[in-house]
Design a protein around this motif. Sequence first.
Motif, PDB file in Angstrom:
ATOM      1  N   ALA A  17      -1.624   2.593   3.805  1.00  2.81           N
ATOM      2  CA  ALA A  17      -1.073   3.028   2.519  1.00  2.81           C
ATOM      3  C   ALA A  17       0.454   3.030   2.541  1.00  2.81           C
ATOM      4  N   GLY A  18       1.040   3.533   3.633  1.00  2.16           N
ATOM      5  CA  GLY A  18       2.501   3.569   3.735  1.00  2.16           C
ATOM      6  C   GLY A  18       3.100   2.179   3.774  1.00  2.16           C
ATOM      7  N   ALA A  19       2.479   1.269   4.536  1.00  2.00           N
ATOM      8  CA  ALA A  19       2.974  -0.108   4.614  1.00  2.00           C
ATOM      9  C   ALA A  19       2.848  -0.802   3.265  1.00  2.00           C
ATOM     10  N   ALA A  20       1.748  -0.537   2.550  1.00  2.00           N
ATOM     11  CA  ALA A  20       1.562  -1.142   1.232  1.00  2.00           C
ATOM     12  C   ALA A  20       2.632  -0.665   0.261  1.00  2.00           C
ATOM     13  N   ALA A  21       2.924   0.642   0.276  1.00  2.00           N
ATOM     14  CA  ALA A  21       3.949   1.180  -0.616  1.00  2.00           C
ATOM     15  C   ALA A  21       5.314   0.592  -0.302  1.00  2.00           C
ATOM     16  N   ARG A  22       5.600   0.413   0.976  1.00  4.02           N
ATOM     17  CA  ARG A  22       6.908  -0.123   1.366  1.00  4.02           C
ATOM     18  C   ARG A  22       7.092  -1.562   0.905  1.00  4.02           C
ATOM     19  N   LEU A  23       6.031  -2.371   0.992  1.00  7.44           N
ATOM     20  CA  LEU A  23       6.132  -3.781   0.617  1.00  7.44           C
ATOM     21  C   LEU A  23       5.701  -4.038  -0.823  1.00  7.44           C
ATOM     22  N   HIS A  24       5.376  -2.947  -1.532  1.00  8.03           N
ATOM     23  CA  HIS A  24       5.007  -3.054  -2.954  1.00  8.03           C
ATOM     24  C   HIS A  24       3.796  -3.970  -3.163  1.00  8.03           C
ATOM     25  N   VAL A  25       2.766  -3.752  -2.338  1.00  4.21           N
ATOM     26  CA  VAL A  25       1.501  -4.458  -2.498  1.00  4.21           C
ATOM     27  C   VAL A  25       0.395  -3.419  -2.552  1.00  4.21           C
ATOM     28  N   THR A  26      -0.813  -3.840  -2.884  1.00  2.08           N
ATOM     29  CA  THR A  26      -1.919  -2.905  -2.949  1.00  2.08           C
ATOM     30  C   THR A  26      -2.427  -2.578  -1.555  1.00  2.08           C
ATOM     31  N   ALA A  27      -3.080  -1.425  -1.433  1.00  2.00           N
ATOM     32  CA  ALA A  27      -3.652  -1.034  -0.148  1.00  2.00           C
ATOM     33  C   ALA A  27      -4.715  -2.033   0.328  1.00  2.00           C
ATOM     34  N   PRO A  28      -5.599  -2.538  -0.557  1.00  3.14           N
ATOM     35  CA  PRO A  28      -6.563  -3.544  -0.088  1.00  3.14           C
ATOM     36  C   PRO A  28      -5.893  -4.800   0.456  1.00  3.14           C
ATOM     37  N   ALA A  29      -4.794  -5.231  -0.198  1.00  5.67           N
ATOM     38  CA  ALA A  29      -4.079  -6.415   0.284  1.00  5.67           C
ATOM     39  C   ALA A  29      -3.492  -6.164   1.667  1.00  5.67           C
ATOM     40  N   MET A  30      -2.938  -4.966   1.873  1.00  6.28           N
ATOM     41  CA  MET A  30      -2.382  -4.648   3.188  1.00  6.28           C
ATOM     42  C   MET A  30      -3.486  -4.520   4.227  1.00  6.28           C
ATOM     43  N   SER A  31      -4.638  -4.005   3.812  1.00  5.10           N
ATOM     44  CA  SER A  31      -5.766  -3.905   4.739  1.00  5.10           C
ATOM     45  C   SER A  31      -6.211  -5.296   5.187  1.00  5.10           C
ATOM     46  N   ARG A  32      -6.197  -6.246   4.263  1.00  6.61           N
ATOM     47  CA  ARG A  32      -6.549  -7.617   4.632  1.00  6.61           C
ATOM     48  C   ARG A  32      -5.518  -8.209   5.597  1.00  6.61           C
ATOM     49  N   SER A  33      -4.247  -7.888   5.369  1.00 14.29           N
ATOM     50  CA  SER A  33      -3.200  -8.369   6.282  1.00 14.29           C
ATOM     51  C   SER A  33      -3.401  -7.791   7.682  1.00 14.29           C
ATOM     52  N   LEU A  34      -3.758  -6.506   7.742  1.00 16.76           N
ATOM     53  CA  LEU A  34      -4.020  -5.894   9.045  1.00 16.76           C
ATOM     54  C   LEU A  34      -5.178  -6.606   9.743  1.00 16.76           C
ATOM     55  N   GLY A  35      -6.197  -6.964   8.969  1.00 12.37           N
ATOM     56  CA  GLY A  35      -7.318  -7.697   9.548  1.00 12.37           C
ATOM     57  C   GLY A  35      -6.891  -9.033  10.117  1.00 12.37           C
ATOM     58  N   ARG A  36      -6.039  -9.747   9.401  1.00 12.85           N
ATOM     59  CA  ARG A  36      -5.536 -11.039   9.889  1.00 12.85           C
ATOM     60  C   ARG A  36      -4.719 -10.854  11.163  1.00 12.85           C
ATOM     61  N   ILE A  37      -3.894  -9.800  11.187  1.00 13.31           N
ATOM     62  CA  ILE A  37      -3.071  -9.537  12.377  1.00 13.31           C
ATOM     63  C   ILE A  37      -3.971  -9.225  13.565  1.00 13.31           C
ATOM     64  N   ARG A  38      -5.014  -8.448  13.333  1.00 16.98           N
ATOM     65  CA  ARG A  38      -5.948  -8.119  14.418  1.00 16.98           C
ATOM     66  C   ARG A  38      -6.632  -9.373  14.962  1.00 16.98           C
ATOM     67  N   ARG A  39      -7.038 -10.257  14.054  1.00 18.75           N
ATOM     68  CA  ARG A  39      -7.691 -11.491  14.512  1.00 18.75           C
ATOM     69  C   ARG A  39      -6.720 -12.396  15.262  1.00 18.75           C
ATOM     70  N   THR A  40      -5.473 -12.449  14.778  1.00 20.58           N
ATOM     71  CA  THR A  40      -4.464 -13.311  15.402  1.00 20.58           C
ATOM     72  C   THR A  40      -4.071 -12.820  16.786  1.00 20.58           C
ATOM     73  N   THR A  41      -3.898 -11.512  16.922  1.00 26.94           N
ATOM     74  CA  THR A  41      -3.423 -10.942  18.193  1.00 26.94           C
ATOM     75  C   THR A  41      -4.553 -10.567  19.132  1.00 26.94           C
ATOM     76  N   GLY A  42      -5.761 -10.402  18.587  1.00 29.52           N
ATOM     77  CA  GLY A  42      -6.862  -9.940  19.415  1.00 29.52           C
ATOM     78  C   GLY A  42      -6.740  -8.480  19.792  1.00 29.52           C
ATOM     79  N   ASP A  43      -5.954  -7.720  18.998  1.00 29.48           N
ATOM     80  CA  ASP A  43      -5.733  -6.299  19.282  1.00 29.48           C
ATOM     81  C   ASP A  43      -5.949  -5.508  17.997  1.00 29.48           C
ATOM     82  N   GLN A  44      -6.380  -4.259  18.124  1.00 27.11           N
ATOM     83  CA  GLN A  44      -6.637  -3.433  16.945  1.00 27.11           C
ATOM     84  C   GLN A  44      -5.350  -2.980  16.242  1.00 27.11           C
ATOM     85  N   ILE A  45      -4.215  -2.980  16.909  1.00 21.65           N
ATOM     86  CA  ILE A  45      -2.894  -2.627  16.373  1.00 21.65           C
ATOM     87  C   ILE A  45      -2.818  -1.142  16.000  1.00 21.65           C
ATOM     88  N   LEU A  46      -3.624  -0.700  15.046  1.00 18.68           N
ATOM     89  CA  LEU A  46      -3.694   0.705  14.649  1.00 18.68           C
ATOM     90  C   LEU A  46      -5.135   1.159  14.728  1.00 18.68           C
TER      91      LEU A  46
END
Length: 297
Positions: A17-46
Amino acid sequence: MNLLAAFDALLEEGSVAGAAARLHVTAPAMSRSLGRIRRTTGDQILVRTGRTMTPTPYAIAVREQVHELLHQVRGVLAPSRELDPATLERTFTLRWHDSLVALSGPALLAAVRAEAPGVRLRFVAESSVDTPELRRGEVDLEANANQPGAPDIRAEKVGESRLVIVVRQGHPLTRGGTVTADRYAAAEHVTVSRRGNLGNALDDALARLGLTRRVVASAPTEAAALQFARGSDLLVSVPEATTRSTVADLGLVVLPLPLELPLAPVYLSWHQRYDTDHAHAWLRGLARTALTLRGAS
């Protein structure tokens, strides 16, 4: 680039939610970005721990590298042309200590209007708690006595001033000769604290001398504290520089502080995302001049 910006925001904010507010995107969109980052890095990140999310060891290890990579990319993509302030159309938000707004705000506003008539300044009050608006880009410049500790916040000391005592005319401390530490401690005090603190470094200095003082009130702003002193036998201890534009008008008296204390600093702070922003750098230069000329002792 978008994924890197999302990665940076998630690491800084520690929540979707905080990252979404900072980048002015929706929480679902940021959640999808987190999913992509997790798949790319192979790490849960958060990972969720109770009601909060905690960065993984990998995320902690790469946090500074992600910051630096994003900073480099923005520097490459930033326009290299020179800024023409006369054609600039922009609104800047500044969160300054109230005494600095009164002291240096007029000089900054005059300089901005002379060079860039299309620029508007929003001075907003400091919060009683630490807030993330500077990191989110909702505040462009901060000016106060606090040196930020976050690695992504730049800070520059632009002034400093010694502390002095301010009292009403006819106050007992204005009579009877030198103001000693004992006389200072025996008086009644009002502190300046946006958090409502009744104690500060002055109490530590007095304690080293075996003395204590009686603080009967705290005020959220220096202007309010000066009004308290104006109408009573309370005294307030404030940086000398910030009293210059108000003490004479209020009919108050400035006395030397009988304690050995470091000079009170003034820091100008901004987020590193603005390091290569030409318009922001131009404003920082004007703010630096206004604060240095009027805020330093």
